[in-house]
Scaffold this motif. Structure first.
Motif, short mmCIF file in Angstrom:
data_model
loop_
_atom_site.label_atom_id
_atom_site.label_comp_id
_atom_site.label_asym_id
_atom_site.label_seq_id
_atom_site.Cartn_x
_atom_site.Cartn_y
_atom_site.Cartn_z
N ILE A 160 -5.54 -11.55 -0.69
CA ILE A 160 -5.19 -10.80 -1.90
C ILE A 160 -5.28 -9.30 -1.62
O ILE A 160 -4.39 -8.52 -1.99
N SER A 161 -6.35 -8.88 -0.91
CA SER A 161 -6.47 -7.47 -0.55
C SER A 161 -5.31 -7.02 0.32
O SER A 161 -4.80 -5.91 0.18
N ALA A 162 -4.89 -7.91 1.24
CA ALA A 162 -3.81 -7.56 2.16
C ALA A 162 -2.50 -7.32 1.42
O ALA A 162 -1.64 -6.56 1.89
N ALA A 163 -2.36 -7.95 0.26
CA ALA A 163 -1.12 -7.80 -0.51
C ALA A 163 -1.13 -6.54 -1.37
O ALA A 163 -0.12 -6.22 -2.01
N LYS A 165 -10.41 -4.63 6.69
CA LYS A 165 -9.58 -4.85 7.88
C LYS A 165 -8.10 -4.98 7.55
O LYS A 165 -7.25 -4.76 8.41
N THR A 166 -7.80 -5.33 6.29
CA THR A 166 -6.40 -5.52 5.91
C THR A 166 -5.70 -4.21 5.56
O THR A 166 -4.48 -4.19 5.38
N ILE A 167 -6.45 -3.12 5.44
CA ILE A 167 -5.85 -1.83 5.07
C ILE A 167 -5.12 -1.24 6.28
O ILE A 167 -5.73 -1.00 7.33
N LEU A 212 -8.34 -1.28 13.60
CA LEU A 212 -9.35 -2.25 14.02
C LEU A 212 -10.06 -1.77 15.28
O LEU A 212 -11.21 -2.14 15.53
N SER A 213 -9.37 -0.94 16.06
CA SER A 213 -9.95 -0.36 17.28
C SER A 213 -9.68 1.13 17.30
O SER A 213 -8.58 1.57 16.94
#
Length: 681
Positions: free
Chosen positions: A220-223, A152-154, A159-160
């Motif tokens: 962390i993934s979002a960064a 979801k962070t990519i 998201l929709s």
């Protein structure tokens, strides 16, 4: 071979490949290059095909990847996420095409959906009523890891979905499959930031993408600068009408709001596919993401269904891979080469190995810091990588294979070519020879710079003439230029007596110069025209510059700590002083510069920037005139810029100056300024 020995070999291969799978998929720490894994995998496939009774149900050939990590919830794929068989050479793709023809009992020419084979992590993303509800890794093809919060962070994954299922914009339930990867720009930016912060960098984009998705903390993934390209579909609810071809379905996925690789195209038959493979191979180095081959899929969906699947892969698709970019080899020795700017580069002499389409026996080790980072020793087994036309490099050491007699690599403390002192300045990774005018490795470059237009501007002394003079051992340094005879020069290729005499005359005429041009001609690192002029104006004589200490040097405009250290290193080297003395002895001269008082430098403290084309004078002359009045001439516009001089066809610098409110002068305004202060131009 006996049945027992074959059985033992199969058992060994199963164990080894299972270990490699665990290291790659579970631990994210692969210990061998893909080429080594593929070679062993194909050996196991061949043995199992020849001896089916010895097939081990636990063999890696019977599954796609590794087991899911325990720390994530497991997800069972409703439609298995299968792997692909590989073609390594053209004949293997031709054989794949023939198998399709044979199975369909036809000789027709098929369309293929051709895709770059992205080097990342395969994922499945499930949308229900247009909302992202679950994402999972491929895992072993049947069961993967739930990585929903991380996906979801990519930023490139919505998201929709776009529109609504009621209006037929997308299926009520749809599973998008694709590859999560790191762009090369994102990878390099992340590692640069990690270096600045003193944190651990990523080893390569592929491992970086996999590791980023396997984080329990989604922050962390979002960064991480992750990206995604869709390449297929899994589950799709029945009410939605899908296109009849694979490539058209990818365009439908794109219309849902998910990105698709722009390089994907349709090709007809074997020739069309081979053209795509060749074209994408040539473009590979310019792409902003890593690929290791192509993926070729029969485009017609009905034909895909008719062809079906084998145990672990579809019969209608294949990965036609590029020649291996990574291989195992042994480091036999390290030699140190001196480049034209004095940079000393360690070159690994490795046991010859075929990688990336060529046989490699040398690889770069970059610098002393890289040797320390790798922890490499002579005698080590190493992984070597070659990407496109990039110089091969060693990326890691296989420590388990280090021999007892491995030797430490000793970096030289003096130049390997001329035995002069070497320097490694604080904040720099490169070690350099300080004998710029004397060192044989730097000789041609030093002389070409010396004779260039902005330095001594010797008419007729082009690069090819310099090459010949050095190769024929007629000159050892710039000072030798001024004792050349017509006879020596006329002996060179394509140099008759008249041309030779013209060059002798041009050399004689160039002896009268200025101190600033002389300083610039010496090729001292980071001493450009403006800095040389500032030094000349400040110190007035060469002797004063040579004798200046660090504190004195940094008081000069445009001379900071780095440039000051370059100057100190250059003038400490006795070989450089010898060449300077020879130049003076051979008649090089310049007038004494009377230092101007501050009252005679009306532009002191002001920063100017030049942009566009000037009609009345050259850019260099304009810069020198501004500096003579005390101004600093910068290369870019900033809030500290006092004036921008805009000539014809001014571009982004003019726009930026206007945005910042920097006063803009025309060329005529500048000429009036020079006239006002008595500058002759």
């Amino acid at each position: 071979m006996s049945t027992d020995s074959i059985s033992q070999r199969i058992s060994e291969l199963v164990t080894t490949l299972s270990d490699y799978n665990y290291q790659y998929y579970v631990l994210d720490t692969p210990t061998v290059p893909d080429a080594e894994y593929d070679r062993l995998f194909r050996e196991l496939q061949a043995l199992e095909a020849q001896y089916p009774d010895l097939l081990n149900p636990q063999s890696p050939t019977q599954k796609v990847g590794g087991a899911a990590l325990d720390k994530f919830e497991q997800v069972s794929h409703e439609v298995p996420m299968l792997s692909l068989d590989n073609a390594m050479v053209e004949d293997e793709f031709v054989a794949f095409h023939k198998r399709i023809n044979d199975r369909l009992k036809t000789d027709q020419i098929f369309e293929f959906c051709c895709e770059p084979k992205l080097d990342g992590l395969a994922v499945s993303i499930l949308y229900e009523d247009g909302k992202l509800v679950r994402a999972a890794t491929r895992g072993d093809g049947a069961v993967g890891e739930n990585i929903t919060e991380n996906v979801k962070t990519i930023k490139s994954i919505p998201l929709s979905l776009i529109g609504s299922s009621d209006n037929g914009n997308y299926p009520q339930r749809v599973e998008i499959r694709g590859e999560v990867f790191l762009s090369l720009d994102g990878f390099h930016a992340f590692n640069q930031k990690a270096k600045e912060n003193g944190t651990k960098p990523m080893v390569n984009p592929r491992n970086g993408a996999a590791g980023s998705l396997r984080q329990l903390d989604s922050k962390i993934s979002a960064a991480r600068p992750l990206a995604f390209y869709a390449y297929g579909l899994g589950v799709v609810s029945d009410e939605f009408e899908l296109a009849d071809t694979h490539c058209e379905r990818l365009q439908q996925v794109k219309s849902f709001g998910l990105p698709v690789c722009p390089e994907i195209t349709v090709a007809k038959g074997i020739e069309g596919v081979l053209d795509f493979y060749k074209n994408i191979s040539e473009k590979r180095a310019s792409l902003n993401y890593e690929i290791d081959g192509t993926v070729l899929k029969v485009n017609d969906i009905d034909l895909q269904a008719e062809l079906g699947f084998v145990a672990r892969a579809p019969r209608w698709a294949i990965a036609y891979k590029f020649p291996a970019q990574e291989e195992l080899t042994v480091l036999n020795d390290v030699e140190f080469q001196v480049g034209r700017t004095g940079a000393i580069t360690p070159v690994a002499k490795v046991q010859p190995v075929f990688v990336g389409g060529v046989t490699v026996s040398n690889a770069t080790l970059h610098n002393a810091e890289e040797i320390e980072r790798l922890g490499i020793m002579i005698g080590d087994t190493v992984i070597i990588r070659r990407a496109g036309d990039v110089i091969p490099q060693i990326v890691s050491v296989v420590l388990d294979k280090r021999p007892d007699d491995a030797r430490v690599i000793q970096f030289p403390t003096s130049c390997p070519v001329c035995d002069s002192k070497v320097e490694k300045l604080e904040g720099e990774a490169v070690t350099r020879c300080t004998a710029g005018l004397f060192c044989g490795a730097q000789r041609k470059q030093a002389i070409k710079h010396f004779a260039s237009r902005k330095a001594f501007d010797v008419d007729g002394l082009g690069d090819k003439i310099v090459d010949q003079l050095v190769d024929e051992n007629l000159i050892q340094s710039p000072a030798d230029l001024f004792v050349l005879t017509q006879e020596q020069i006329s002996s060179l290729e394509r140099m008759g007596p008249k041309s030779a005499q013209n060059l002798v005359t041009a050399l004689e005429d160039s002896k009268a110069t200025t101190l600033s041009k002389f300083l610039y001609s010496l090729g001292i690192r980071e001493v450009g025209e403006a800095t040389a002029l500032n030094l000349a104006n400040h110190f007035q004589t060469l002797e004063n510059i040579q004798q200046a200490d660090f504190d004195s040097l940094i008081t000069v405009s445009d001379v900071g700590a780095i440039v000051a250290n370059h100057l100190l290193s250059f003038f400490k080297e006795s070989h450089n002083i010898d060449v300077i003395n020879q130049l003076v002895d051979n008649g090089i001269n310049w007038p004494f510069i009377e230092k101007k008082a501050e009252s005679e430098q009306p532009l002191l403290g002001l920063t100017y920037v030049l942009t566009g084309s000037l009609n009345e004078m050259g850019r260099i002359e304009a810069k020198n005139a501004l500096v003579s009045l005390g101004a600093k001439v910068a290369g870019s516009v900033s809030a500290k810029t006092d004036f921008l001089v805009a000539g014809e066809k001014s571009g982004s610098k003019l726009t930026k100056a206007q945005d910042l409110g920097v006063p803009v002068l025309t060329e005529q305004d500048m000429l009036e300024l020079f006239k006002k202060y008595g500058v002759n131009v």
